[in-house]
Scaffold this motif. Structure first.
Motif, PDB file in Angstrom:
ATOM      1  N   GLY A  18      44.681  27.458  59.551  1.00 28.47           N
ATOM      2  CA  GLY A  18      45.593  26.920  58.549  1.00 28.47           C
ATOM      3  C   GLY A  18      47.048  27.191  58.821  1.00 28.47           C
ATOM      4  O   GLY A  18      47.924  26.652  58.144  1.00 28.47           O
ATOM      5  N   TRP A  39      54.475  27.473  58.256  1.00 34.72           N
ATOM      6  CA  TRP A  39      53.741  27.777  57.013  1.00 34.72           C
ATOM      7  C   TRP A  39      52.765  28.901  57.367  1.00 34.72           C
ATOM      8  O   TRP A  39      51.767  28.680  58.038  1.00 34.72           O
ATOM      9  N   HIS A  60      42.017  16.655  53.161  1.00 28.63           N
ATOM     10  CA  HIS A  60      41.710  17.941  52.545  1.00 28.63           C
ATOM     11  C   HIS A  60      41.025  18.856  53.543  1.00 28.63           C
ATOM     12  O   HIS A  60      40.038  18.468  54.179  1.00 28.63           O
ATOM     13  N   ARG A  62      39.655  23.073  54.089  1.00 24.06           N
ATOM     14  CA  ARG A  62      39.350  24.361  53.462  1.00 24.06           C
ATOM     15  C   ARG A  62      39.316  25.420  54.567  1.00 24.06           C
ATOM     16  O   ARG A  62      38.468  25.391  55.455  1.00 24.06           O
ATOM     17  N   ARG A  82      41.810  28.911  51.397  1.00 20.55           N
ATOM     18  CA  ARG A  82      42.998  28.058  51.270  1.00 20.55           C
ATOM     19  C   ARG A  82      42.530  26.610  51.209  1.00 20.55           C
ATOM     20  O   ARG A  82      41.916  26.114  52.149  1.00 20.55           O
ATOM     21  N   GLU A  83      42.798  25.938  50.104  1.00 22.33           N
ATOM     22  CA  GLU A  83      42.457  24.529  49.940  1.00 22.33           C
ATOM     23  C   GLU A  83      43.740  23.723  50.111  1.00 22.33           C
ATOM     24  O   GLU A  83      44.640  23.779  49.274  1.00 22.33           O
ATOM     25  N   ARG A  84      43.834  22.994  51.215  1.00 20.21           N
ATOM     26  CA  ARG A  84      45.074  22.264  51.535  1.00 20.21           C
ATOM     27  C   ARG A  84      44.864  20.770  51.346  1.00 20.21           C
ATOM     28  O   ARG A  84      43.866  20.211  51.810  1.00 20.21           O
ATOM     29  N   MET A  90      52.607  18.286  50.569  1.00 25.40           N
ATOM     30  CA  MET A  90      51.470  19.179  50.765  1.00 25.40           C
ATOM     31  C   MET A  90      51.296  20.090  49.565  1.00 25.40           C
ATOM     32  O   MET A  90      52.264  20.560  48.964  1.00 25.40           O
ATOM     33  N   ARG A  91      50.059  20.308  49.214  1.00 26.82           N
ATOM     34  CA  ARG A  91      49.713  21.299  48.198  1.00 26.82           C
ATOM     35  C   ARG A  91      48.671  22.231  48.791  1.00 26.82           C
ATOM     36  O   ARG A  91      47.746  21.787  49.457  1.00 26.82           O
ATOM     37  N   GLU A  92      48.849  23.541  48.561  1.00 24.19           N
ATOM     38  CA  GLU A  92      47.859  24.502  49.033  1.00 24.19           C
ATOM     39  C   GLU A  92      47.481  25.440  47.899  1.00 24.19           C
ATOM     40  O   GLU A  92      48.340  26.119  47.316  1.00 24.19           O
ATOM     41  N   SER A 189      48.787  28.230  43.322  1.00 21.82           N
ATOM     42  CA  SER A 189      48.990  26.962  44.013  1.00 21.82           C
ATOM     43  C   SER A 189      50.439  26.886  44.467  1.00 21.82           C
ATOM     44  O   SER A 189      51.364  27.158  43.687  1.00 21.82           O
TER      45      SER A 189
END
Length: 690
Positions: A18, A39, A60, A62, A82-84, A90-92, A189
């Motif tokens: 990730g 990141w 998506h 994981r 981590r759910e991206r 981008m949201r994580e 988040s």
């Protein structure tokens, strides 16, 4: 292992943990700009130990790991997930699960950097420090920006926990002070939202809405529900490849909020998440069996941008179909120094070809009729601008040194060469481009016939016949017994053996008496490497199995060639190509890359990846769909109320059942094995021809 996530014009390239920022090509991109170049998640200042990565959706990922143990401690009990989500930024989501018997207190931080580099800079590995960079830290977030001339690009970073506790912000990171009770979870988040010229992009994954209700998730669900389903297959690998192709094609769609009907397809990630004339046309044509509406949207989008004036810098000409559209703020880095570049010889005839194919699939008489003026302007371009010297063939020669030297699908600088390896000089008339022109004439004749224009039908059929005759006279090299790759600026036949001629089989411009020699040449040991047909024969002077266009193997190229082989009745040749490409797909877990190296299968027992190949890539994803259509010999002609389907499936494919294949507004089913077929739910009045 690199992980690529994609939705529309957004994509992310990172490691399987990730993290990104260590590799030159990594980051999160929005509209051709890298909005995040670094990141990095840290727990108490240490990286997370990776365990596994899963990709449930193309947008998506994981990432699962665990926090490192402290010095002298036993194994860590803190699981990190981590759910991206990628799309409009981008949201994580960060989830920490404490499997221990005591509370865990730690500091969780995400270090963020943003260089706002253009995708061309990133691809070339030469990042320029241009413009004014600014950082703004407030109590509610972190804003990074670059101001370039009159434009600006920025990204807003915000963090939010489940219980509403505040994050801390500094110039390069978001930090949380965390207590995870024994046996419980902690959640936060972190969002990265693009800001263009001061205007934030509407988030596609807002925190207040469940992810399954987000626009990307809804679109993906609708795509699956509206796409054909392989209900049964004896060949698991085949089924997996087709499912992967369907998923990736859905992810590569682009939606224009101002023109909601113009749903087009991007060329591929990571470097070509944009509309490309040739790539988008061929990819949508090859995926017609999944969704004809995607092809229609692509044609409509390209028609909207069709050339209307003469501009040497962008190579725009009246009637010409564009080569590519770029969204980056620094247009000087794009081809022609413009957001839209038109330098391609083949997109314009392919545009007419695809419109003809849409008519055959029964896309709707009114929709086809609305695009006929665009088709006629494209044909006018062929006569007045494509044929640059009046010899009747379409040549290319760039009008600006900022443009492409080669303007066929092999558009690298050295992609067109003689048998001895000498680079061909423009203006160049490529053989496959003439094939597309011939097919465009045939398509326009059929369209005229469908609309009762008998004079137009006769005119375009006569033009097609005459064009085919002249092609076979001037592109055939008698002393070598093969077709020329093209004619160079001095009208000399370019005598190399290349895959381009296979496209001429696909379009039908090859003389029947010479088709066998073409077919045998394509499957010779010099061309066929066991995973597919090489772009250039191994005994040619410029051959290099590690090159982009001079010896590599491209799945889409092979899918087109297989269709051409089948068209001329070379069933075993076509089957051999199809089986080879599906074998290669199995080695890539069902996702064919843009291209592979051309090493022989006897030398390496798995296909050798090309180092910078795009994946997913639109026409590579569409290749398995088109190959299966070829093997089913599935040819609709709904204006004539006919459907030809006469399978020639290899024995290794076994039996298969496909439901919900779109055709003329209906959904049909196909059950096939070997040469046997059963078609269900046909629209009324359609006759099946075997």
């Amino acid at each position: 292992m690199a992980v690529t996530l994609v939705h529309g014009t957004s994509f992310c390239v990172c490691g399987d943990d990730g993290e990104f920022g260590g590799g030159i090509a990594e980051g999160t991109f929005y509209q051709d700009t890298r909005i995040l170049s670094g990141w990095n998640l840290r727990i108490d200042g240490r990286p997370v130990e990776p365990i596994t990565v899963q990709v449930p959706e193309p947008f998506h990922a994981r990432f699962v790991g665990r926090a490192h143990s402290g010095d002298g401690e036993a194994e860590s009990s803190l699981l990190v997930r981590r759910e991206r989500y990628i799309g409009g930024g981008m949201r994580e989501d960060l989830i920490l699960r404490n499997y221990g018997r005591t509370n865990v207190t730690c500091t969780v931080s995400v270090r963020v950097t943003a260089d706002f580099a253009d995708v061309f800079e990133v691809k070339a590995g030469r990042i320029r420090d241009k413009g004014h960079h600014a950082v703004e830290v407030t109590g509610t977030g972190l804003h990074l920006a670059r101001y370039l001339d009159s434009s600006s690009r920025g990204v807003r970073i915000t963090g939010q926990t489940l219980d509403g506790s505040a994050a801390e912000y500094s110039r390069d990171r978001v930090t949380f002070r965390v207590v995870v009770p024994a046996g419980q979870e902690w959640y936060a988040s972190v969002g990265a939202l693009p800001v263009i010229d001061g205007t934030p992009i509407v988030p596609l994954f807002p925190r207040e809405r469940p992810v399954e209700h987000s626009r990307p998730a809804v679109l993906a669900r609708r795509w699956r529900e509206g796409s054909p389903v392989l209900r049964y297959s004896d060949n698991r690998s085949l089924a997996h490849t087709l499912q992967r192709s369907r998923e990736d094609l859905g992810a590569l769609r682009m939606f224009n909020p101002d023109r909601p009907d113009d749903v087009a397809i991007a060329a591929g990630a990571p470097w070509f998440m944009a509309l490309f004339g040739r790539d988008s046309l061929l990819a949508s044509l090859m995926s017609l069996a999944i969704d004809p509406a995607l092809a229609l949207g692509t044609v409509q989008t390209l028609a909207h941008h069709q050339g209307s004036t003469v501009d040497p810098d962008s190579e725009e000409e009246p009637g010409r179909i564009l080569h590519e559209v770029r969204f980056g703020a620094d247009a000087s880095l794009a081809l022609g120094g413009s957001h839209i570049y038109f330098g391609t010889a083949d997109a314009t005839p392919l545009f007419v070809m695809l419109l003809g194919e849409l008519s055959r699939w029964g896309i709707g008489r009114d929709r086809v009729e609305a695009l006929l003026p665009n088709a006629d302007r494209a044909l006018d371009w062929i006569d007045h601008y494509g044929d640059r010297d009046g010899d009747g063939f379409v040549e290319y020669h760039r009008a600006t040194d900022r443009g492409l030297v080669n303007q066929g699908w092999k558009d690298s600088w050295d992609g067109v060469n003689f048998a001895d390896g000498t680079i061909a000089r423009s203006p160049i008339a490529l053989c496959e481009v003439q094939g597309y022109v011939y097919a465009a004439f045939v398509a326009r004749a059929e369209l005229a016939e469908n609309f009762g224009d008998h004079d137009g039908n006769r005119h375009w059929r006569e033009r097609a016949a005459e064009f085919k005759k002249r092609f076979n006279e001037q592109f055939w090299i008698p002393e070598l017994g093969r077709y020329a790759l093209g004619l160079d600026g001095d009208k000399r036949p370019i005598d190399s053996v290349a895959s381009n001629i296979g496209h001429c089989l696909w379009t039908g411009i090859v003389d029947d008496t010479r088709a066998a020699s073409v077919a045998d040449s394509l499957l010779s040991p010099q061309m066929f490497n066991g995973w597919g047909i090489r772009t250039l024969a191994s005994d040619m002077g410029a051959y290099n199995p590690m090159s982009y266009h001079n010896g590599s193997v491209w799945p889409h190229d092979n899918a087109i060639i297989a269709a051409g082989l089948m068209r001329y009745g070379f069933v075993e040749h076509a089957q051999r190509v199809a089986v080879a490409v599906f074998d290669a797909a199995r080695a890539f877990d069902g996702r064919l890359p843009e291209l592979m190296c051309g090493f022989d299968r006897s030398e390496y027992d798995t296909p050798v990846p090309y180092p910078t190949s795009c994946s997913p890539q639109a026409w590579a994803s569409a290749a398995p769909v088109h190959l299966l259509r070829t093997l089913l010999r599935f040819q609709p002609s709904l204006p004539h109320r006919r459907l030809r389907v006469s399978p020639a499936l290899p024995e290794s494919f076994g039996a298969l059942l496909i439901d919900d294949v779109p055709l003329g507004g209906s959904r049909i089913s196909i059950e096939a094995k070997g040469n046997d077929v059963r078609v269900g739910h046909l629209p009324s009045g359609i006759e099946i021809v075997h």
